[in-house]
Design a protein around this motif. Structure first.
Motif, PDB file in Angstrom:
ATOM      1  N   LEU A  58       0.821  -1.210   0.000  1.00 27.10           N
ATOM      2  CA  LEU A  58       0.000   0.000   0.000  1.00 27.10           C
ATOM      3  C   LEU A  58       0.859   1.267   0.000  1.00 27.10           C
ATOM      4  O   LEU A  58       0.382   2.339  -0.361  1.00 27.10           O
ATOM      5  CB  LEU A  58      -0.948   0.005   1.200  1.00 27.10           C
ATOM      6  N   VAL A  59       2.104   1.141   0.453  1.00 26.83           N
ATOM      7  CA  VAL A  59       2.985   2.318   0.473  1.00 26.83           C
ATOM      8  C   VAL A  59       3.563   2.516  -0.924  1.00 26.83           C
ATOM      9  O   VAL A  59       4.410   1.760  -1.368  1.00 26.83           O
ATOM     10  CB  VAL A  59       4.119   2.165   1.504  1.00 26.83           C
ATOM     11  N   THR A  60       3.078   3.540  -1.583  1.00 34.44           N
ATOM     12  CA  THR A  60       3.527   3.770  -2.971  1.00 34.44           C
ATOM     13  C   THR A  60       4.564   4.890  -3.061  1.00 34.44           C
ATOM     14  O   THR A  60       5.283   4.977  -4.053  1.00 34.44           O
ATOM     15  CB  THR A  60       2.325   4.144  -3.856  1.00 34.44           C
ATOM     16  N   HIS A  61       4.623   5.755  -2.051  1.00 31.06           N
ATOM     17  CA  HIS A  61       5.549   6.896  -2.114  1.00 31.06           C
ATOM     18  C   HIS A  61       6.151   7.149  -0.736  1.00 31.06           C
ATOM     19  O   HIS A  61       5.511   6.885   0.280  1.00 31.06           O
ATOM     20  CB  HIS A  61       4.816   8.159  -2.577  1.00 31.06           C
ATOM     21  N   ARG A  62       7.366   7.698  -0.732  1.00 33.34           N
ATOM     22  CA  ARG A  62       8.067   7.968   0.514  1.00 33.34           C
ATOM     23  C   ARG A  62       8.604   9.403   0.534  1.00 33.34           C
ATOM     24  O   ARG A  62       9.109   9.876  -0.480  1.00 33.34           O
ATOM     25  CB  ARG A  62       9.238   6.990   0.687  1.00 33.34           C
ATOM     26  N   PHE A  63       8.502  10.046   1.688  1.00 34.29           N
ATOM     27  CA  PHE A  63       8.977  11.425   1.837  1.00 34.29           C
ATOM     28  C   PHE A  63       9.648  11.602   3.187  1.00 34.29           C
ATOM     29  O   PHE A  63       9.325  10.898   4.145  1.00 34.29           O
ATOM     30  CB  PHE A  63       7.797  12.417   1.778  1.00 34.29           C
ATOM     31  N   GLY A  64      10.546  12.588   3.258  1.00 32.61           N
ATOM     32  CA  GLY A  64      11.007  13.053   4.561  1.00 32.61           C
ATOM     33  C   GLY A  64       9.973  14.000   5.144  1.00 32.61           C
ATOM     34  O   GLY A  64       9.086  14.490   4.426  1.00 32.61           O
ATOM     35  N   LEU A  65      10.045  14.231   6.436  1.00 26.65           N
ATOM     36  CA  LEU A  65       9.099  15.166   7.057  1.00 26.65           C
ATOM     37  C   LEU A  65       9.229  16.560   6.441  1.00 26.65           C
ATOM     38  O   LEU A  65       8.233  17.279   6.288  1.00 26.65           O
ATOM     39  CB  LEU A  65       9.344  15.223   8.574  1.00 26.65           C
ATOM     40  N   ASP A  66      10.446  16.897   6.060  1.00 25.41           N
ATOM     41  CA  ASP A  66      10.662  18.208   5.447  1.00 25.41           C
ATOM     42  C   ASP A  66       9.844  18.396   4.163  1.00 25.41           C
ATOM     43  O   ASP A  66       9.549  19.517   3.774  1.00 25.41           O
ATOM     44  CB  ASP A  66      12.151  18.397   5.127  1.00 25.41           C
ATOM     45  N   ASP A  67       9.515  17.291   3.544  1.00 18.62           N
ATOM     46  CA  ASP A  67       8.775  17.370   2.278  1.00 18.62           C
ATOM     47  C   ASP A  67       7.303  17.068   2.444  1.00 18.62           C
ATOM     48  O   ASP A  67       6.617  16.700   1.491  1.00 18.62           O
ATOM     49  CB  ASP A  67       9.397  16.387   1.267  1.00 18.62           C
ATOM     50  N   ILE A  68       6.804  17.206   3.646  1.00 20.27           N
ATOM     51  CA  ILE A  68       5.429  16.771   3.881  1.00 20.27           C
ATOM     52  C   ILE A  68       4.416  17.620   3.118  1.00 20.27           C
ATOM     53  O   ILE A  68       3.351  17.119   2.723  1.00 20.27           O
ATOM     54  CB  ILE A  68       5.100  16.701   5.391  1.00 20.27           C
ATOM     55  N   GLU A  69       4.759  18.878   2.864  1.00 24.00           N
ATOM     56  CA  GLU A  69       3.808  19.686   2.083  1.00 24.00           C
ATOM     57  C   GLU A  69       3.663  19.127   0.680  1.00 24.00           C
ATOM     58  O   GLU A  69       2.562  19.066   0.129  1.00 24.00           O
ATOM     59  CB  GLU A  69       4.235  21.151   2.084  1.00 24.00           C
ATOM     60  N   THR A  70       4.754  18.674   0.124  1.00 26.01           N
ATOM     61  CA  THR A  70       4.704  18.010  -1.186  1.00 26.01           C
ATOM     62  C   THR A  70       3.883  16.724  -1.091  1.00 26.01           C
ATOM     63  O   THR A  70       3.081  16.403  -1.983  1.00 26.01           O
ATOM     64  CB  THR A  70       6.133  17.647  -1.661  1.00 26.01           C
ATOM     65  N   ALA A  71       4.104  16.004  -0.017  1.00 30.60           N
ATOM     66  CA  ALA A  71       3.364  14.756   0.178  1.00 30.60           C
ATOM     67  C   ALA A  71       1.864  15.035   0.252  1.00 30.60           C
ATOM     68  O   ALA A  71       1.050  14.307  -0.336  1.00 30.60           O
ATOM     69  CB  ALA A  71       3.848  14.062   1.446  1.00 30.60           C
ATOM     70  N   TYR A  72       1.481  16.083   0.981  1.00 32.52           N
ATOM     71  CA  TYR A  72       0.065  16.448   1.045  1.00 32.52           C
ATOM     72  C   TYR A  72      -0.492  16.778  -0.340  1.00 32.52           C
ATOM     73  O   TYR A  72      -1.608  16.407  -0.688  1.00 32.52           O
ATOM     74  CB  TYR A  72      -0.146  17.655   1.981  1.00 32.52           C
ATOM     75  N   ASP A  73       0.322  17.472  -1.096  1.00 32.90           N
ATOM     76  CA  ASP A  73      -0.125  17.859  -2.429  1.00 32.90           C
ATOM     77  C   ASP A  73      -0.372  16.614  -3.288  1.00 32.90           C
ATOM     78  O   ASP A  73      -1.413  16.474  -3.928  1.00 32.90           O
ATOM     79  CB  ASP A  73       0.940  18.759  -3.076  1.00 32.90           C
ATOM     80  N   LEU A  74       0.574  15.699  -3.251  1.00 34.27           N
ATOM     81  CA  LEU A  74       0.446  14.467  -4.039  1.00 34.27           C
ATOM     82  C   LEU A  74      -0.742  13.633  -3.572  1.00 34.27           C
ATOM     83  O   LEU A  74      -1.592  13.203  -4.358  1.00 34.27           O
ATOM     84  CB  LEU A  74       1.726  13.630  -3.901  1.00 34.27           C
ATOM     85  N   PHE A  75      -0.809  13.425  -2.250  1.00 33.47           N
ATOM     86  CA  PHE A  75      -1.844  12.546  -1.695  1.00 33.47           C
ATOM     87  C   PHE A  75      -3.229  13.193  -1.810  1.00 33.47           C
ATOM     88  O   PHE A  75      -4.216  12.537  -2.132  1.00 33.47           O
ATOM     89  CB  PHE A  75      -1.508  12.224  -0.234  1.00 33.47           C
ATOM     90  N   GLY A  76      -3.269  14.487  -1.552  1.00 33.83           N
ATOM     91  CA  GLY A  76      -4.551  15.200  -1.588  1.00 33.83           C
ATOM     92  C   GLY A  76      -5.158  15.195  -2.977  1.00 33.83           C
ATOM     93  O   GLY A  76      -6.389  15.163  -3.134  1.00 33.83           O
ATOM     94  N   HIS A  77      -4.310  15.211  -3.989  1.00 39.22           N
ATOM     95  CA  HIS A  77      -4.830  15.196  -5.359  1.00 39.22           C
ATOM     96  C   HIS A  77      -4.786  13.808  -5.983  1.00 39.22           C
ATOM     97  O   HIS A  77      -5.048  13.663  -7.163  1.00 39.22           O
ATOM     98  CB  HIS A  77      -4.039  16.200  -6.212  1.00 39.22           C
ATOM     99  N   GLN A  78      -4.440  12.834  -5.158  1.00 35.86           N
ATOM    100  CA  GLN A  78      -4.403  11.439  -5.627  1.00 35.86           C
ATOM    101  C   GLN A  78      -3.638  11.316  -6.938  1.00 35.86           C
ATOM    102  O   GLN A  78      -4.069  10.662  -7.892  1.00 35.86           O
ATOM    103  CB  GLN A  78      -5.835  10.909  -5.799  1.00 35.86           C
TER     104      GLN A  78
END
Lengths: 358, 358, 358, 358
Positions: D327-347
């Protein structure tokens, strides 16, 4: 507050004395309760007789009614002076057993894991309630405020007898319309009878030979009383049920004889709900067990505790559905507890339960 | 035996008449019952009004008390002349639904599979009980002998009202010590109140505005009656429960308003047990449903039937635990059934249930 | 159709022979099945040895796979030539026991009431399945059509072994994440292992000494195999579970030794689900039972039957979740059934189950 | 140890930023965890969008994997440096709700009573897990040690996704042989599919249109995938089940459309187990609800938490029964969490779950 207190202390088999102890220190999760009323349980008599071993020097008793004297530093949601009870069994709330809904088997000093009877701490693994003060561990999981208007004696049976008796009916999964037999009408059996009635049993058959207990059994909800000293209870229950047997049989004594009779009166598919504390191996006769093919269940239950359980039981008392007041037949001060033990231990003078008022 | 019989026949919306029909033939699995007492149900009024569609020419009624007139060739274990009842719902016993313990949803002409409401046959898909004779299908699963000493009127509520009302409590999984609200104290609501009491609810809050029904509700076990014509029942129940809400709410009317109020008075984790027959879509307000995260349950139940269910209900009546006799407020002969429909349909004269004696 | 048929007939202890019998008449509720495949059960060996008494002259066997030859006059919903199975246990559907969901204890000739093991009729109280033809009583409750694409041998274990084995897991109420021990990996124990896996056990410990059975146990879902001939199984299971014990222990042999070990490996609050057929009284050691205070349950289950149960089991087979094909180690014609009994009774040649093809 | 830490902070709808906060103080019942891995949940996106309101300045996130940094003074049974997880929901253990087995609805600041969603504290009412450090309240009830050999990512789904998904199957009371439909195969739906398989469903129908999710659904146990973008899922599921409908339907999306479809595919007597977080009122169509007479259940469940639940889920992972690693398709550091939100939020980019490694 005093630095020492009186307490009923187990010394050795045959000897529980009223002694003096320091008032306990209160740890962060604890609460100190000033006991206003407590009682003696059949289990305490097992301890007295040496049939159930506890450490010498332990304060006995597990049925506390009292007032909060002092709260641990991490305890929130209560205030000093509040009237409370705690169950005989004190689940931690945070053990794996507690979190599985089985706090009576709550394990270990740290509350992790599972331990047989681990939730029974008062008067077993820590000092108990037959004293002026009681230290309640894991207070937030265990202190149950007493509703306004209920007296000490009205709630005195909640910590153990009522909780245990009801659990016999609950674990038996009694359903509306069931026929139920309850073997022995001591305090727990009487509460089991009340529990069976509360859960909708259509017909309750109490097994008891003492007329005064038979009478209370009927008041608690029994429809028939079978006097085992005059008739064979298995035959008689078979007769009363037109040969069908009972849906649920509750064992509330702890003997091979009653255990076996309870098994023999079950209909196929019926449940034996066992509350008794046994003191020897049990035998399951092959025929009474249909060779293992009868869809029968044998379930055991240790008194459920915790503040939510106590809250529910006190709601039942407050509603007037069940009245356990009649079970208190004798009253003593704490100073006279040795006399109380003598009376209760020998079942003199028609005693059912004693109230001890420190 | 006569060749024809009188029966209450649905002709068209607004019109149920007393007519003449042939006495039915008895198939191998059937039994023919001579009806001695029956009654009219709220559902029959839905049929009368055309709100629940049935075929023109159908005999109405699903609450039979009678005497076995004739047994099908394959029916064993009964004898002619025996006094019996059958449930409103007649599970086949052999359908997959029946064998899953869900005989009310028993399917198909041949009893296979599952069909919504498939177990409700009397006065729905086959001729019903408001007649001189009733053909009971799958007789061995459905004929329940009436215990000696019980009158027709004492058991008249078992086929539907009592079974349905109790099922509201049972499906709600009421436990000892629960707080329960029952919305509407018509015949089914009153039996739900009795069921909640039987199962050990510590506090029962009945919602009702008619004083005579409120009075019976208290006799059945209600501790509080909330008159929704005077106070907001949601606010009042929240107040009575100190803001906690109820463990189980039983809906016994069938309206959006009561359904929604029942949802709003639940504590988190509580259960809405719905008995009402709804006539329009229901709305679940987001907030009342905690956005789907409240650990709530909404359960519906169709009157459980079958002879074992009837046996159990009659045991409850025989034990005196519940008395449904007071629900019969009016009595008619079958010849006067049109008058009875008029009275009952318009809820005149404080009617709760009528007894029809052919 | 022939007038007589071959059948495996019990004559006296030690003697089951292949004999000749009339093909049975078909009553209104019956169906006559032409057996295409059947098998021998451990219980049949008990009968052969005289350990379980049946009438001389009875046809043995309770695991039928076949084709409908003739339907009773009142039987609807099936057609001749249809491939079907029936469970070893044939609930009537209309007995009180059946209507309570306990058809295995279905009572009496007329299906009323409750009788221990009353639902077990084939090869016990009526002629059984080890014959060319089998009369199935209460056919509508018991005939389960075989889904297209499943062979006789694929469904051969459904009537008894699979239903019984799964019921051990079901009655034990295994939950996701449980640790489960299964004592003995004969055919029923193997199916219990499969059932435990199906219900979400996280860790399954099989107790078995035969390597070939151990291997199948692993294929069925066991994570550990404990060889009781090399280690003490109680100690070893305690070790594997870090002293915690198991949530559920399934007994699938029928001896005091395994019953007691199953009790001893339970965690406090755990359940012993017993499937074995015992042949002597059982002893519950006081310590293994926590003196009756361990919140333990001992549950027994007789193979659930009825067509809905069979339908569900065949769905599992059809889905490929469980494969019981590997349990059939030997095949015989009906003419050779005495040889089959000899092989199976003496557990020769690594036999697990035999298939008999009339 | 540092005095400040990085954390993903909700500022206002549309804005979660990586900010700086003081490392929290540790109260007597708390534990401070150094987060090693966490993730973003669909609920966090609801928060981001302002659909679920939380206080400005709150740290978001409720899925912690980490190492014990510091223990509160009253916390026993753990040691610093221990690898642990805590559930998204943190029951106190001592609230009335917790003691009733419903810790997700655990109430009040002091843990008494009941409060809707009261057990959900992380990233809702207290600071959450998307940070370098996390303060875990009621640590003894919530810290679950990670078994040796399991990586952070292997257990990352336990705190929320796996617990929630499994609970959909558990609350639906899936039994061996059931047919189950699961609506939507996002992370929770996939875990519901896995849970249905674990509990013994014979046939699982997943509803999903994205091919990559359909593929994982099959790996998790689905037997059929219905692409709702190509066929009407209600018709198709009716077709697959030969018109019978499903025993249990799990809703894992949170829309009227899927809720209603889940209701429509139920067999009579079936259960709708709802996991979705809804954002508007729901409508129950009269026909889909059999007018309230279909013996249906609608059950909702909030992610079960607590250390015992976590222990059980990790046992399932350790046994290899279910693998959530895929289920884990992507990995980020905490520093990049805003990017992670962007990716995940827009699926975007086929994302299922992201792993955040501080």
């Amino acid at each position: 507050m005093a630095q020492t207190m009186k307490a009923a202390i187990f010394i050795e088999p045959g000897r529980i004395i009223l002694g003096e102890k320091p008032v306990p220190d209160v740890g962060p999760l604890d609460a100190l309760i000033r006991i206003t009323t407590t009682t003696i349980c059949g289990t305490d008599i097992h301890i007295l007789k040496g049939e159930y071993p506890v450490a010498s020097g332990l304060t006995i008793g597990h049925e506390p009614v009292g007032v909060i004297e002092k709260l641990g530093s991490a305890v929130q949601g209560y205030h000093e002076g509040q009237r409370v009870i705690a169950g005989a069994i004190t689940p931690s709330g945070y053990s794996n057993a507690s979190l599985s809904g089985c706090g009576a088997q709550c394990g270990g000093a740290h509350g992790h894991g599972w331990k047989p009877l681990g939730g029974w701490r008062f008067g077993n693994t820590i000092d108990g309630a037959q004293a002026e003060y009681l230290l309640v561990p894991d207070a937030m999981a265990n202190l149950a405020p007493i509703p306004d208007g209920l007296s000490d004696e009205q709630v005195l049976m909640c910590p153990d007898i009522l909780s245990t008796g009801f659990s016999g009916a609950e674990s038996g999964r009694i359903r509306i319309g069931d026929t139920v037999a309850v073997f022995a009408q001591g305090p727990i059996g009487l509460c089991a009878t009340a529990g069976a009635r509360l859960m909708g049993a259509a017909r309750i058959i109490a097994v008891e030979s003492l007329p005064e207990r038979a009478e209370i059994a009927c008041a608690m909800g029994a429809d028939h009383v079978v006097d085992f000293s005059k008739v064979d209870p298995v035959d008689e229950i078979r007769r009363i049920t037109d040969g069908r047997g009972v849906d649920v049989a509750i064992e509330a004594l702890g003997l091979q004889e009653t255990f076996e009779a309870a098994l023999r009166v079950l209909r196929p598919g019926g449940t034996l709900s066992s509350l008794g504390v046994y003191s020897s191996d049990l035998r399951i006769p092959l025929d009474a067990f249909s060779a293992g093919l009868g869809d029968n269940r044998i379930v055991t239950t240790l008194c459920p505790g915790g503040k939510e359980r106590m809250r529910r039981l006190m709601e039942i008392i407050a509603s007037g559905r069940v009245d356990t007041g009649s079970l208190v037949t004798h009253r003593f001060g704490l100073d006279d507890i040795e006399t109380a033990y003598d009376l209760f231990g020998h079942q003199r003078d028609g005693v059912l339960k004693v109230a001890i008022h420190p």
